[in-house]
Write a protein that holds these residues in place. Structure first.
Motif, mmCIF file in Angstrom:
data_model
loop_
_atom_site.group_PDB
_atom_site.id
_atom_site.type_symbol
_atom_site.label_atom_id
_atom_site.label_comp_id
_atom_site.label_asym_id
_atom_site.label_seq_id
_atom_site.Cartn_x
_atom_site.Cartn_y
_atom_site.Cartn_z
ATOM 1 N N ASP A 1 0.793 -1.229 0.000
ATOM 2 C CA ASP A 1 0.000 0.000 0.000
ATOM 3 C C ASP A 1 0.826 1.280 0.000
ATOM 4 O OD1 ASP A 1 -2.358 -1.431 -0.045
ATOM 5 O OD2 ASP A 1 -2.601 -1.407 2.143
ATOM 6 N N THR B 1 2.864 4.548 1.654
ATOM 7 C CA THR B 1 2.587 5.460 2.774
ATOM 8 C C THR B 1 1.694 6.628 2.373
ATOM 9 O OG1 THR B 1 4.634 6.692 2.342
ATOM 10 C CG2 THR B 1 4.758 4.859 3.918
ATOM 11 N N GLY B 2 1.014 6.520 1.263
ATOM 12 C CA GLY B 2 0.056 7.549 0.874
ATOM 13 C C GLY B 2 0.635 8.742 0.149
ATOM 14 N N HIS C 1 1.662 11.204 -3.023
ATOM 15 C CA HIS C 1 0.945 11.608 -4.238
ATOM 16 C C HIS C 1 1.677 11.029 -5.447
ATOM 17 C CE1 HIS C 1 -1.049 15.127 -6.653
ATOM 18 N NE2 HIS C 1 -1.237 13.944 -7.212
#
Length: 212
Positions: A118, A120-121, A123
């Motif tokens: 996933d 770490t978010g 952009h």
């Protein structure tokens, strides 16, 4: 994916390569009169093999990266990873990350999302497979050494990026807003028989080597 290609295809395409001169770092002339960002990694040194754990032969996480000498008063950083030796007209894009905070000084291992991770978010933009993710190095068997360019650019304030920017959008933004750039190259090779050379491991970002 590419590890399943027959060796004969890799040999046939051996001299078909995008080339270092086609990297965004080199095509835009950003280094002329601009500050130089120092880009490094705890996983590999410049022009050395990328450890298996960060390629398609391992778990495929994105490697840890660090940068220094970022100019003051920049709005954000951009990371672009390209394969200079892909058998394509332009280098294959393995990752685009925008809106990185200049003060962070780097990203940890696995920070970029991948097919089974996933992240770490961050952009993230579109790679050459149109995925908003890290595409691990995966050169064709027998094609020779591939050079993966980890390019970091510092941007002054400007128009916001789209939700999933591609290479063209990124290049336009760099032409208008880039004030510094840096480059780190890691290599990967999968010779005949689909066995990659240079199998090495490294200590993940932020961890201390175990004794013994």
């Amino acid at each position: 994916m590419l590890e399943k290609l027959p060796d004969v295809i890799g040999h046939a395409l051996h001299d078909v390569r995008a080339g270092l001169d086609q990297l965004v770092f080199n095509t835009l002339g950003l280094r002329s009169g601009l500050a130089a960002i120092e880009v490094s990694s705890l996983a590999f040194v410049d022009h050395a093999p990328i450890p298996d754990r960060y390629t398609a032969d391992g778990i495929g996480h994105s490697p840890p990266l660090q940068w220094a000498k970022v100019p003051a008063d920049v709005a954000s950083l951009v990371l672009l990873v390209e394969d200079a030796d892909s058998p394509t007209p332009n280098p294959l894009v393995h990752a685009i990350v925008v809106d990185l905070p200049p003060q962070d000084g780097g990203i940890a291992e696995g920070a970029l999302a991948s097919s089974e991770h996933d992240g770490t978010g961050l952009h993230t933009g579109r790679n050459s497979y149109l995925q908003s993710a890290w595409l691990p190095p995966d050169p064709p068997p027998g094609h020779g050494v591939h050079r993966y360019a980890f390019q970091v650019f510092a941007l002054k304030p400007g128009e916001a990026f789209s939700e999933t920017p591609g290479r063209d959008e990124l290049v336009d933004a760099l032409r208008a807003r880039a004030v510094a750039s840096g480059l780190l190259i890691g290599t990967c090779e999968r010779p005949d028989g689909s066995v990659k050379v240079g199998k090495t491991e490294s200590v993940p970002f932020g961890m201390t080597p175990a004794a013994g």
